[in-house]
Design a protein around this motif. Structure first.
Motif, PDB file in Angstrom:
ATOM      1  N   PRO A   1       6.898   1.979   3.468  1.00  0.00           N
ATOM      2  CA  PRO A   1       6.153   1.374   2.351  1.00  0.00           C
ATOM      3  C   PRO A   1       4.732   0.956   2.717  1.00  0.00           C
ATOM      4  O   PRO A   1       3.891   0.796   1.831  1.00  0.00           O
ATOM      5  N   HIS A   2       4.435   0.788   4.021  1.00  0.00           N
ATOM      6  CA  HIS A   2       3.113   0.298   4.413  1.00  0.00           C
ATOM      7  C   HIS A   2       2.280   1.359   5.116  1.00  0.00           C
ATOM      8  O   HIS A   2       1.286   1.038   5.788  1.00  0.00           O
ATOM      9  N   SER A   3       2.636   2.592   4.982  1.00  0.00           N
ATOM     10  CA  SER A   3       1.869   3.645   5.653  1.00  0.00           C
ATOM     11  C   SER A   3       0.498   3.799   5.001  1.00  0.00           C
ATOM     12  O   SER A   3       0.360   3.710   3.779  1.00  0.00           O
ATOM     13  N   SER A   4      -0.514   4.050   5.829  1.00  0.00           N
ATOM     14  CA  SER A   4      -1.879   4.160   5.318  1.00  0.00           C
ATOM     15  C   SER A   4      -2.259   5.597   5.005  1.00  0.00           C
ATOM     16  O   SER A   4      -3.149   5.851   4.188  1.00  0.00           O
ATOM     17  N   THR A   5      -1.633   6.547   5.665  1.00  0.00           N
ATOM     18  CA  THR A   5      -1.924   7.961   5.411  1.00  0.00           C
ATOM     19  C   THR A   5      -0.638   8.681   5.053  1.00  0.00           C
ATOM     20  O   THR A   5       0.469   8.214   5.358  1.00  0.00           O
ATOM     21  N   GLY A   6      -0.827   9.837   4.386  1.00  0.00           N
ATOM     22  CA  GLY A   6       0.356  10.577   3.975  1.00  0.00           C
ATOM     23  C   GLY A   6       0.020  12.012   3.653  1.00  0.00           C
ATOM     24  O   GLY A   6      -1.016  12.556   4.092  1.00  0.00           O
ATOM     25  N   LEU A   7       0.889  12.646   2.838  1.00  0.00           N
ATOM     26  CA  LEU A   7       0.743  14.057   2.509  1.00  0.00           C
ATOM     27  C   LEU A   7      -0.578  14.330   1.814  1.00  0.00           C
ATOM     28  O   LEU A   7      -1.237  15.347   2.069  1.00  0.00           O
ATOM     29  N   VAL A   8      -0.982  13.427   0.936  1.00  0.00           N
ATOM     30  CA  VAL A   8      -2.247  13.621   0.216  1.00  0.00           C
ATOM     31  C   VAL A   8      -3.414  13.724   1.185  1.00  0.00           C
ATOM     32  O   VAL A   8      -4.320  14.552   1.032  1.00  0.00           O
ATOM     33  N   ASP A   9      -3.432  12.891   2.240  1.00  0.00           N
ATOM     34  CA  ASP A   9      -4.520  12.910   3.221  1.00  0.00           C
ATOM     35  C   ASP A   9      -4.451  14.142   4.110  1.00  0.00           C
ATOM     36  O   ASP A   9      -5.483  14.725   4.480  1.00  0.00           O
ATOM     37  N   VAL A  10      -3.229  14.580   4.434  1.00  0.00           N
ATOM     38  CA  VAL A  10      -3.085  15.753   5.297  1.00  0.00           C
ATOM     39  C   VAL A  10      -3.572  17.013   4.603  1.00  0.00           C
ATOM     40  O   VAL A  10      -4.093  17.935   5.242  1.00  0.00           O
ATOM     41  N   LEU A  11      -3.448  17.072   3.278  1.00  0.00           N
ATOM     42  CA  LEU A  11      -3.932  18.239   2.542  1.00  0.00           C
ATOM     43  C   LEU A  11      -5.444  18.410   2.696  1.00  0.00           C
ATOM     44  O   LEU A  11      -5.957  19.543   2.642  1.00  0.00           O
ATOM     45  N   ASP A  12      -6.143  17.287   2.872  1.00  0.00           N
ATOM     46  CA  ASP A  12      -7.596  17.360   3.059  1.00  0.00           C
ATOM     47  C   ASP A  12      -7.997  17.520   4.519  1.00  0.00           C
ATOM     48  O   ASP A  12      -9.041  18.083   4.830  1.00  0.00           O
ATOM     49  N   ASN A  13      -7.186  17.015   5.416  1.00  0.00           N
ATOM     50  CA  ASN A  13      -7.489  17.063   6.845  1.00  0.00           C
ATOM     51  C   ASN A  13      -6.198  17.340   7.601  1.00  0.00           C
ATOM     52  O   ASN A  13      -5.345  16.456   7.748  1.00  0.00           O
ATOM     53  N   GLY A  14      -6.023  18.572   8.040  1.00  0.00           N
ATOM     54  CA  GLY A  14      -4.792  18.962   8.712  1.00  0.00           C
ATOM     55  C   GLY A  14      -4.544  18.239  10.007  1.00  0.00           C
ATOM     56  O   GLY A  14      -3.401  18.126  10.461  1.00  0.00           O
ATOM     57  N   GLU A  15      -5.585  17.692  10.658  1.00  0.00           N
ATOM     58  CA  GLU A  15      -5.405  17.004  11.917  1.00  0.00           C
ATOM     59  C   GLU A  15      -4.656  15.685  11.751  1.00  0.00           C
ATOM     60  O   GLU A  15      -4.105  15.159  12.726  1.00  0.00           O
TER      61      GLU A  15
ATOM     62  N   SER B   1      10.452   7.723  -3.954  1.00  0.00           N
ATOM     63  CA  SER B   1      11.477   6.798  -3.460  1.00  0.00           C
ATOM     64  C   SER B   1      11.528   6.779  -1.946  1.00  0.00           C
ATOM     65  O   SER B   1      11.705   5.721  -1.328  1.00  0.00           O
ATOM     66  N   LEU B   2      11.366   7.939  -1.317  1.00  0.00           N
ATOM     67  CA  LEU B   2      11.429   7.990   0.144  1.00  0.00           C
ATOM     68  C   LEU B   2      10.305   7.194   0.785  1.00  0.00           C
ATOM     69  O   LEU B   2      10.518   6.419   1.722  1.00  0.00           O
ATOM     70  N   SER B   3       9.091   7.353   0.269  1.00  0.00           N
ATOM     71  CA  SER B   3       7.958   6.638   0.851  1.00  0.00           C
ATOM     72  C   SER B   3       8.093   5.130   0.675  1.00  0.00           C
ATOM     73  O   SER B   3       7.785   4.352   1.593  1.00  0.00           O
ATOM     74  N   LYS B   4       8.556   4.715  -0.482  1.00  0.00           N
ATOM     75  CA  LYS B   4       8.697   3.281  -0.728  1.00  0.00           C
ATOM     76  C   LYS B   4       9.793   2.658   0.123  1.00  0.00           C
ATOM     77  O   LYS B   4       9.707   1.479   0.470  1.00  0.00           O
ATOM     78  N   SER B   5      10.795   3.429   0.475  1.00  0.00           N
ATOM     79  CA  SER B   5      11.914   2.872   1.232  1.00  0.00           C
ATOM     80  C   SER B   5      11.740   3.022   2.734  1.00  0.00           C
ATOM     81  O   SER B   5      12.096   2.130   3.488  1.00  0.00           O
TER      82      SER B   5
ATOM     83  N   PRO C   1      13.812  10.682  17.822  1.00  0.00           N
ATOM     84  CA  PRO C   1      13.137  11.677  18.666  1.00  0.00           C
ATOM     85  C   PRO C   1      13.074  13.069  18.060  1.00  0.00           C
ATOM     86  O   PRO C   1      12.200  13.857  18.420  1.00  0.00           O
ATOM     87  N   THR C   2      13.984  13.370  17.136  1.00  0.00           N
ATOM     88  CA  THR C   2      13.998  14.715  16.541  1.00  0.00           C
ATOM     89  C   THR C   2      13.700  14.704  15.049  1.00  0.00           C
ATOM     90  O   THR C   2      13.844  15.740  14.393  1.00  0.00           O
ATOM     91  N   LEU C   3      13.302  13.579  14.530  1.00  0.00           N
ATOM     92  CA  LEU C   3      13.075  13.480  13.081  1.00  0.00           C
ATOM     93  C   LEU C   3      11.751  12.787  12.803  1.00  0.00           C
ATOM     94  O   LEU C   3      11.485  11.691  13.321  1.00  0.00           O
ATOM     95  N   LYS C   4      10.916  13.423  11.984  1.00  0.00           N
ATOM     96  CA  LYS C   4       9.662  12.829  11.526  1.00  0.00           C
ATOM     97  C   LYS C   4       9.640  12.822  10.009  1.00  0.00           C
ATOM     98  O   LYS C   4      10.221  13.697   9.361  1.00  0.00           O
ATOM     99  N   PHE C   5       8.897  11.849   9.488  1.00  0.00           N
ATOM    100  CA  PHE C   5       8.801  11.688   8.030  1.00  0.00           C
ATOM    101  C   PHE C   5       7.346  11.656   7.628  1.00  0.00           C
ATOM    102  O   PHE C   5       6.550  10.877   8.169  1.00  0.00           O
ATOM    103  N   LEU C   6       6.986  12.509   6.649  1.00  0.00           N
ATOM    104  CA  LEU C   6       5.628  12.543   6.115  1.00  0.00           C
ATOM    105  C   LEU C   6       5.634  11.916   4.732  1.00  0.00           C
ATOM    106  O   LEU C   6       6.133  12.520   3.772  1.00  0.00           O
ATOM    107  N   PRO C   7       5.120  10.680   4.604  1.00  0.00           N
ATOM    108  CA  PRO C   7       5.136  10.020   3.290  1.00  0.00           C
ATOM    109  C   PRO C   7       4.174  10.686   2.315  1.00  0.00           C
ATOM    110  O   PRO C   7       3.408  11.584   2.683  1.00  0.00           O
ATOM    111  N   LEU C   8       4.229  10.218   1.087  1.00  0.00           N
ATOM    112  CA  LEU C   8       3.442  10.840   0.028  1.00  0.00           C
ATOM    113  C   LEU C   8       1.964  10.505   0.131  1.00  0.00           C
ATOM    114  O   LEU C   8       1.099  11.374   0.023  1.00  0.00           O
ATOM    115  N   GLY C   9       1.663   9.232   0.317  1.00  0.00           N
ATOM    116  CA  GLY C   9       0.275   8.798   0.281  1.00  0.00           C
ATOM    117  C   GLY C   9      -0.140   8.417  -1.133  1.00  0.00           C
ATOM    118  O   GLY C   9       0.681   8.360  -2.055  1.00  0.00           O
ATOM    119  N   LYS C  10      -1.419   8.167  -1.290  1.00  0.00           N
ATOM    120  CA  LYS C  10      -1.941   7.751  -2.592  1.00  0.00           C
ATOM    121  C   LYS C  10      -2.385   8.972  -3.388  1.00  0.00           C
ATOM    122  O   LYS C  10      -3.324   9.670  -3.005  1.00  0.00           O
TER     123      LYS C  10
END
Length: 587
Positions: free
Chosen positions: A459-473, A452-456, A484-493
């Motif tokens: 919704p148009h992010s190309s990378t997410g948690l799934v991609d970070v698991l393979d490439n930490g950079e 729900s968080l990623s869709k709201s 400025p003090t809040l970041k959001f890491l979406p789920l990904g595909k």
């Protein structure tokens, strides 16, 4: 549970030490909570009883009662005590006479009540049919035998008479149930009351019963006088024959007197016979007069008057009784429901059963336009909470989480017991409030079942948690800055394996230890426990887990199963959240 346990929802409340044994005493707070939670059951049951009572009052045929009073003059003699006893016995006998079948039957005949539907039920009752069936007799006439024999006039007339007699007896029995005869105090006045569906009919029945009773009394006295007269007539005839024989013997002895003593004896016997004959003759004359002109022992002193209001049904009494019974039944049903209800409605249910440090109540928030305020839009540059209404109770929960950070509880997972519990909303709210406080905050969407968080938010992010698991950079580009003090890491595909399970393998490029160096608080949204095994997999990798339940929907058994399961896999349960609590409970 210790005294350090708190409930956050309005303000932290210290709990008293748990009882060492036995049940905790019932407090006024418990009773008020019970009434707040179950008042609808009590009100609905009371309302149902009131509706039934009101329907009966509105549909029941009204009954009116009229009273006629008579004074009785007992014909008794003797001492004072004897007269008092004789008067009581005499009046009791008169009361039974007034309720006799002759008096009631005469009233039925005089007023034609055997043709009144209120007094005669033409359809046999179920009890009569059962009685006839048990006795081997049918309540309906044998139509087959009548058709075979033909409608003979000799058979029709007796059967009609029998049927008329049954109807008359039924009317008499009904009137007996609708009348009453009583003595007023210790006086010689009796009161005859009669009930009917109309005031005038009640008056007519009461007056007719009084007249029929007087006629019965007169008839009984006349009958007694007639029997006494017949006996006196026979006795007078015997006395007349005895007097004639005595006079004849006296005349025979007088014509040839031989003994003066014998003459005096015969003369005395003749005089005695004559005196007895004359007295008996006088009594006979009086008895015949009583037959011709009988006098009743009772006199009407007050005729019945039209009743001004109905006597039955008693609307006020019925409504009050229905309300009392409804309250009692509703209270009993509410107690049964309350005792057997395993749904979570109070914080101490989870705190006592799970031994949790804190339990928080959260109410439902509404935006100004009426829609639930759940998510921030991507790219919101405001660092204030004006565009994001805070859920009631969330500020206290956020303060509790800040206290957990002091204990190095940085990576916190939020998991709901069942889908729809609001874990994603709570994770987002905690992240926003944490960032507003100045802490560098990261919100991670690991809910593979329903992101729900990623869709709201993105919704148009190309990378997410799934991609970070393979490439930490990729964390630098995948983590979207919301403030400025809040970041959001979406789920990904998501492919075959969910990110939570991959994180549990510790073979990924993403390390929570590295993230702790950059962020002060990290909140991870996890799929509902009942919908996915992700919570069991990722919970041991986190610093702690917050379990989210839904007020009035999640059962304490399911919640305890989640808590015990997560503890068994090595997770630390920081506390629990009761979401969607009513305003009155949250306050």
């Amino acid at each position: 549970m210790t005294s350090s346990t708190i409930f956050s929802g309005v303000s932290p409340i210290s709990l008293p030490p748990a009882a060492t044994g036995g049940n905790s005493p019932l407090t006024l707070r418990d009773m008020l909570f019970f009434l707040r939670m179950r008042w609808l059951w009590i009100a609905a049951t009371t309302f149902a009883f009131l509706v039934l009572a009101g329907s009966y009052v509105l549909t029941a045929k009204p009954t009116f009662i009229a009273n006629t009073q008579l004074v009785i003059v007992p014909q008794v003699s003797g001492s004072e005590a004897q007269r008092a006893f004789a008067e009581d016995a005499f009046i009791e006998g008169q009361l039974e006479i007034a309720k006799s079948s002759d008096v009631v039957g005469g009233t039925v005949t005089a007023l034609g009540l055997d043709a009144d539907p209120d007094f005669v039920d033409q359809t046999p009752s179920l009890q009569d049919r059962a009685k006839n069936w048990l006795m081997g007799a049918s309540s309906e006439p044998d139509t087959a035998s009548q058709e075979a024999a033909g409608p003979g006039p000799r058979d029709t007339q007796p059967q009609q008479q029998i049927e008329d007699g049954r109807i008359h007896d039924r009317a008499v029995a009904t009137l007996l149930n609708m009348m009453g005869v009583r003595r007023i105090g210790s006086s010689t006045i009796i009161e005859i009351s009669a009930a009917a569906s109309t005031p005038q009919q009640a008056v007519d029945i009461a007056d007719t019963l009084a007249r029929q009773y007087i006629q019965k009394n007169i008839a009984m006295k006349a009958n007694a006088s007639r029997q006494y007269s017949e006996w006196l007539t026979r006795f007078v005839s015997e006395q007349q024959r005895g007097l004639a024989e005595a006079a004849s013997a006296l005349a025979s002895f007088t014509s040839n007197p031989r003994d003066q003593f014998k003459l005096a004896e015969l003369q005395s016997a003749t005089d005695a016979r004559r005196t007895l004959y004359e007295n008996t003759l006088n009594q006979l004359t009086e008895a015949k007069q009583r037959i011709t002109y009988p006098v009743s022992d009772a006199t009407i002193v007050s005729r019945a008057t039209l009743p001004l209001s109905k006597a039955r049904p008693r609307s006020t009494l019925i409504i009050a009784f229905a309300a009392a019974v409804g309250l009692g039944v509703g209270f009993a049903l509410a107690l049964i429901r309350h005792a057997g209800d395993r749904r979570i409605v109070r914080p101490n249910q989870i705190a006592d059963a799970g031994g949790l440090p804190f339990v928080t109540l959260l109410a439902t928030s509404r935006t100004r336009n009426g829609h639930s305020a759940r998510f921030l839009a991507a790219g919101t540059g405001s660092s204030t909470a004006a565009a994001y209404p805070v859920i009631p109770g969330m500020a206290e929960l956020s303060a509790t989480v800040v206290g957990l950070r002091r204990k190095r509880r940085v990576v916190i997972g939020i998991v709901a017991v069942n889908p729809g519990g609001g874990a994603s909303t709570i994770a987002c709210e905690l992240a926003v409030l944490s960032s507003i406080s100045g802490a560098q905050t990261l919100l991670i969407d690991a809910a593979a079942q329903k992101s729900s968080l990623s869709k709201s938010i993105a919704p148009h992010s190309s990378t997410g948690l799934v991609d970070v698991l393979d490439n930490g950079e990729l964390i630098r580009t995948a983590a979207l800055p919301l403030t400025p003090t809040l970041k959001f890491l979406p789920l990904g595909k998501v492919a075959a394996v969910s990110p939570a399970i991959r994180l549990s393998s510790r073979r990924t490029q993403l390390s929570f230890a590295e993230l702790k160096k950059e962020f002060d608080a990290i909140f991870v949204d996890i799929s509902a426990f009942s919908a996915s095994p992700d919570a069991n997999a990722i919970a041991p990798e986190l610093d702690g887990v917050l379990v989210v339940t839904s007020h009035g929907h999640t059962s304490i058994d399911d919640t305890m199963h989640v808590i015990e399961t997560l503890r068994n896999v090595g997770a630390e349960i920081l506390g629990a959240i009761i979401n969607h609590a009513p305003k009155r409970i949250e306050s």
